[in-house]
Design an enzyme around this catalytic site. Structure first.
Site, PDB file in Angstrom:
ATOM      1  N   SER A 112       0.837  -1.198   0.000  1.00  0.00           N
ATOM      2  CA  SER A 112       0.000   0.000   0.000  1.00  0.00           C
ATOM      3  C   SER A 112       0.875   1.252   0.000  1.00  0.00           C
ATOM      4  O   SER A 112       1.897   1.303   0.688  1.00  0.00           O
ATOM      5  CB  SER A 112      -0.894   0.004   1.244  1.00  0.00           C
ATOM      6  OG  SER A 112      -1.383   1.308   1.489  1.00  0.00           O
ATOM      7  N   TYR A 135      -2.907   4.978  -3.778  1.00  0.00           N
ATOM      8  CA  TYR A 135      -4.024   5.906  -3.572  1.00  0.00           C
ATOM      9  C   TYR A 135      -3.594   7.205  -4.238  1.00  0.00           C
ATOM     10  O   TYR A 135      -2.519   7.723  -3.929  1.00  0.00           O
ATOM     11  CB  TYR A 135      -4.243   6.183  -2.088  1.00  0.00           C
ATOM     12  CG  TYR A 135      -4.940   5.087  -1.324  1.00  0.00           C
ATOM     13  CD1 TYR A 135      -6.062   4.440  -1.824  1.00  0.00           C
ATOM     14  CD2 TYR A 135      -4.500   4.741  -0.042  1.00  0.00           C
ATOM     15  CE1 TYR A 135      -6.708   3.456  -1.087  1.00  0.00           C
ATOM     16  CE2 TYR A 135      -5.148   3.763   0.697  1.00  0.00           C
ATOM     17  CZ  TYR A 135      -6.252   3.133   0.164  1.00  0.00           C
ATOM     18  OH  TYR A 135      -6.889   2.168   0.891  1.00  0.00           O
ATOM     19  N   THR A 161      -6.463   1.576  -6.440  1.00  0.00           N
ATOM     20  CA  THR A 161      -7.644   1.226  -5.649  1.00  0.00           C
ATOM     21  C   THR A 161      -8.713   2.273  -5.916  1.00  0.00           C
ATOM     22  O   THR A 161      -8.465   3.475  -5.774  1.00  0.00           O
ATOM     23  CB  THR A 161      -7.288   1.170  -4.149  1.00  0.00           C
ATOM     24  OG1 THR A 161      -6.376   0.095  -3.958  1.00  0.00           O
ATOM     25  CG2 THR A 161      -8.527   0.933  -3.291  1.00  0.00           C
ATOM     26  N   LYS A 219      -8.439  -2.268  -8.389  1.00  0.00           N
ATOM     27  CA  LYS A 219      -8.916  -2.910  -7.152  1.00  0.00           C
ATOM     28  C   LYS A 219     -10.134  -2.167  -6.607  1.00  0.00           C
ATOM     29  O   LYS A 219     -10.083  -0.947  -6.423  1.00  0.00           O
ATOM     30  CB  LYS A 219      -7.803  -2.883  -6.092  1.00  0.00           C
ATOM     31  CG  LYS A 219      -8.203  -3.453  -4.735  1.00  0.00           C
ATOM     32  CD  LYS A 219      -6.996  -3.549  -3.811  1.00  0.00           C
ATOM     33  CE  LYS A 219      -7.310  -4.192  -2.480  1.00  0.00           C
ATOM     34  NZ  LYS A 219      -7.956  -3.292  -1.535  1.00  0.00           N
ATOM     35  N   HIS A 243     -12.999  -3.606  -0.142  1.00  0.00           N
ATOM     36  CA  HIS A 243     -12.083  -3.024   0.842  1.00  0.00           C
ATOM     37  C   HIS A 243     -12.285  -3.663   2.225  1.00  0.00           C
ATOM     38  O   HIS A 243     -12.152  -3.012   3.256  1.00  0.00           O
ATOM     39  CB  HIS A 243     -12.325  -1.507   0.925  1.00  0.00           C
ATOM     40  CG  HIS A 243     -11.081  -0.692   1.037  1.00  0.00           C
ATOM     41  ND1 HIS A 243     -10.556   0.032  -0.001  1.00  0.00           N
ATOM     42  CD2 HIS A 243     -10.241  -0.463   2.088  1.00  0.00           C
ATOM     43  CE1 HIS A 243      -9.472   0.669   0.410  1.00  0.00           C
ATOM     44  NE2 HIS A 243      -9.246   0.378   1.666  1.00  0.00           N
TER      45      HIS A 243
HETATM   46  C1  LIG Z   1      -6.108  -2.452   8.320  1.00  0.00           C
HETATM   47  C2  LIG Z   1      -6.439  -2.411   6.853  1.00  0.00           C
HETATM   48  C3  LIG Z   1      -5.822  -1.472   6.042  1.00  0.00           C
HETATM   49  C4  LIG Z   1      -6.079  -1.467   4.666  1.00  0.00           C
HETATM   50  N1  LIG Z   1      -5.429  -0.574   3.858  1.00  0.00           N
HETATM   51  C5  LIG Z   1      -5.615  -0.622   2.505  1.00  0.00           C
HETATM   52  C6  LIG Z   1      -4.839   0.182   1.641  1.00  0.00           C
HETATM   53  O1  LIG Z   1      -3.968   0.942   2.064  1.00  0.00           O
HETATM   54  N2  LIG Z   1      -5.077   0.084   0.308  1.00  0.00           N
HETATM   55  C7  LIG Z   1      -6.038  -0.762  -0.217  1.00  0.00           C
HETATM   56  O2  LIG Z   1      -6.216  -0.822  -1.431  1.00  0.00           O
HETATM   57  N3  LIG Z   1      -6.763  -1.549   0.597  1.00  0.00           N
HETATM   58  C8  LIG Z   1      -6.559  -1.518   1.932  1.00  0.00           C
HETATM   59  N4  LIG Z   1      -7.270  -2.353   2.739  1.00  0.00           N
HETATM   60  C9  LIG Z   1      -8.174  -3.336   2.137  1.00  0.00           C
HETATM   61  C10 LIG Z   1      -7.413  -4.635   1.865  1.00  0.00           C
HETATM   62  O3  LIG Z   1      -6.449  -4.458   0.868  1.00  0.00           O
HETATM   63  C11 LIG Z   1      -8.362  -5.755   1.427  1.00  0.00           C
HETATM   64  O4  LIG Z   1      -9.123  -5.297   0.341  1.00  0.00           O
HETATM   65  C12 LIG Z   1      -9.285  -6.212   2.555  1.00  0.00           C
HETATM   66  O5  LIG Z   1      -8.634  -6.186   3.792  1.00  0.00           O
HETATM   67  C13 LIG Z   1      -9.777  -7.626   2.267  1.00  0.00           C
HETATM   68  O6  LIG Z   1     -10.669  -8.045   3.236  1.00  0.00           O
HETATM   69  P1  LIG Z   1     -10.240  -8.967   4.489  1.00  0.00           P
HETATM   70  O7  LIG Z   1      -9.523  -8.056   5.447  1.00  0.00           O
HETATM   71  O8  LIG Z   1     -11.553  -9.415   5.017  1.00  0.00           O
HETATM   72  O9  LIG Z   1      -9.341 -10.055   3.976  1.00  0.00           O
HETATM   73  C14 LIG Z   1      -7.018  -2.376   4.122  1.00  0.00           C
HETATM   74  C15 LIG Z   1      -7.622  -3.315   4.956  1.00  0.00           C
HETATM   75  C16 LIG Z   1      -7.332  -3.349   6.307  1.00  0.00           C
HETATM   76  C17 LIG Z   1      -7.981  -4.403   7.162  1.00  0.00           C
END
Ligand SMILES: Cc1cc2nc3c(=O)[nH]c(=O)nc-3n(C[C@H](O)[C@H](O)[C@H](O)COP(=O)(O)O)c2cc1C
Length: 361
Positions: A112, A135, A161, A219, A243
Site C-alpha cells: 500500500s 491511492y 484502488t 482494485k 475493501h
Molecule cells: C487495516 C487495513 C488497512 C487497509 N489498507 C488498505 C490500503 O492501504 N489500500 C487498499 O487498497 N486496501 C486496503 N485495505 C483493504 C485490503 O487491501 C483488502 O481489500 C481487505 O482487507 C480484504 O478483506 P479482508 O480483510 O476481510 O481479507 C485495508 C484493509 C485493512 C484491514
C-alpha cells in the site's frame, strides 16, 4: 505467561487469539472495523459461508499440488498479501516485515502507498514478487513518478484502488478517537479520489500500456458493468473487492459478486478477489468461482500481529495445510481440477462477523 513461539501455533484460531492479546485497542479496532453498520464486513463472511462443497471421491489425491501462477511466476498458494495501510501500527517493521514473511513462505505482496517504510525500503527488505498499490494523492506527474519508482524497484504490476471516492465513516475508529498517522496530516474531510474517472485509467494505459510498462490492476470492482469497462480499457487484472467492508456500507459480499464479474470478464483479463477470506476452504471457493488469486487482508495482519514475520509465515503454513486438506477431500489434486461443479448454494450456519471463521475466539 510467555507468548507462544510461532511453531507452537497449531491452528489459525490460536494466531488470532495471540494477535488480539498483542494489539492495543486503537489499532485493533482499526484492523477489524468496517464502515458504519459493518453490514458489508458481515456479508463478506456470509457470502463465503453460503457456499457449500460437492466433494468427489476415489480420485487419487495422494499427490496434491497447491501452487499457482501469479503474473507468470510460480507461487506456493494462489494467495497474496492484500495492501494494508498503516501496517506499522500493527507490527514492527510494517510492510518490510510483511515482505519478509511473503518471501519466506513464497507468496506475493501488494504494498500500500500509505504503509511504512515505503516503496523503496520495502522492496529492499526481501526478494518476493511485489505489486505496488496507489491511492491517488497528487497530479498526473505525481502518479507517473510512482509508476517509475515502482518499475525501478522491481515491482511487477501497478494497482489503483478505486473504491475510495469518498473516505468512509469507520465508527470504531471515530468512537475510539483513533487517528491514522497518514490521515492526521490530511486536511479535514478531504476525499482525494472523488475527482477520479476512467479517464485516468485510459491515461495510464496510453502512457504505460506497452510492453515496457507495468500491468494494471483495478482494485475495488463490485459489478459486472464496471468489470466490462475495465476490460474495455485494457486492464490486466480486475480485482473484486469491497475493501474488506471498510468503504461502502451495505455492499454485497465479494464471493457473491465474483461470479457476475468472472462471467463479464470472460477470460479477457485475470480476476482477483478479497473480502473475508480467512480459511483454506475460503481460498478454494474463490478459485473454484474463477478467481486466479485471493487477497488476504486481515488474516495476514493477524499473523503479523501475533508474532511478526514468524507469525505471518505460520499463518500461511496453516492456511496451506487447510487448502491441501480441502482439495484432497474434494477429490482435486490441484487447483486446475476445481470447477464450479464442486460448489453449490448452502445455508450459512453461523452468525457472520469479521472473526466468525474462528468460533473458538
Ligand atoms: C487495516 C487495513 C488497512 C487497509 N489498507 C488498505 C490500503 O492501504 N489500500 C487498499 O487498497 N486496501 C486496503 N485495505 C483493504 C485490503 O487491501 C483488502 O481489500 C481487505 O482487507 C480484504 O478483506 P479482508 O480483510 O476481510 O481479507 C485495508 C484493509 C485493512 C484491514
Amino acid at each position: 505467561m510467555n507468548a507462544p513461539h510461532s511453531e507452537e501455533f497449531l491452528t489459525l484460531q490460536e494466531i488470532v487469539a495471540a494477535a488480539r492479546a498483542n494489539t492495543a485497542p486503537g489499532p485493533w479496532s482499526y484492523l477489524i472495523g468496517g464502515a458504519e453498520t459493518e453490514t458489508t464486513v458481515r456479508r463478506n463472511r456470509l457470502a463465503l459461508d453460503s457456499i457449500g462443497f460437492r466433494p468427489r471421491v476415489l480420485r487419487d489425491v495422494s499427490r496434491i499440488d497447491s501452487g499457482a501462477a501469479f503474473l507468470g511466476r510460480r507461487m506456493r498458494l494462489p494467495v497474496m498479501l492484500a495492501p494494508i495501510g498503516g501496517l506499522e501500527s500493527l507490527v514492527e517493521g510494517g510492510a518490510a516485515s510483511a515482505a519478509r514473511g511473503a518471501a519466506q513462505f513464497g507468496v506475493p505482496q501488494m504494498l500500500s502507498s500509505v504503509c511504512q517504510p515505503g516503496l523503496e525500503a520495502t522492496a529492499a527488505a526481501a526478494d518476493t514478487v511485489r505489486v505496488f498499490q496507489l491511492y491517488v494523492r497528487g497530479d498526473d506527474a505525481w502518479v507517473d513518478d510512482h509508476v517509475k519508482r515502482a518499475k525501478d524497484n522491481g515491482y511487477s504490476a501497478f494497482c489503483l484502488t478505486v473504491d475510495v471516492a469518498m473516505y468512509s465513516r469507520r465508527e470504531r475508529d471515530i468512537v475510539g478517537r483513533f487517528v491514522k498517522p497518514w490521515r492526521a496530516t490530511a486536511p479535514a474531510g478531504s476525499n482525494f479520489q472523488s475527482g477520479l474517472s476512467w479517464d485516468q485509467v485510459k491515461r495510464y494505459k496510453d502512457k504505460f500500456g506497452d510492453k515496457h510498462g507495468l500491468p494494471l490492476i483495478i482494485k475495488g470492482i463490485a459489478t459486472a458493468e464496471d468489470a466490462e469497462i475495465a476490460v474495455a480499457h485494457g486492464v490486466e487484472v480486475v480485482y473484486v473487492s469491497n475493501h474488506g467492508g471498510r468503504q461502502l456500507d451495505h455492499g454485497l459480499g465479494s464471493a457473491a459478486v465474483l461470479p457476475e464479474v468472472v462471467k463479464a470478464v470472460a477470460g479477457r483479463a485475470q480476476v482477483w478477489v478479497d473480502g473475508g477470506f480467512m480459511r483454506g476452504t475460503d481460498v478454494v471457493k474463490g478459485i473454484a468461482l474463477g478467481a486466479s488469486c485471493v487477497g488476504l487482508g486481515r488474516l495476514a495482519c493477524l499473523g503479523l500481529a501475533a508474532d511478526g514475520v514468524a507469525g505471518l509465515v505460520r499463518a500461511l503454513e496453516i492456511l496451506e495445510e487447510e487448502v491441501r486438506v480441502c482439495l484432497g477431500l474434494l477429490g482435486a489434486a490441484s487447483f486446475a481440477e476445481l470447477t464450479p461443479a464442486h460448489l453449490c448454494a448452502a445455508p450459512a450456519v453461523s452468525e457472520p462477523g469479521v472473526l466468525s471463521a474462528f468460533p473458538l475466539i
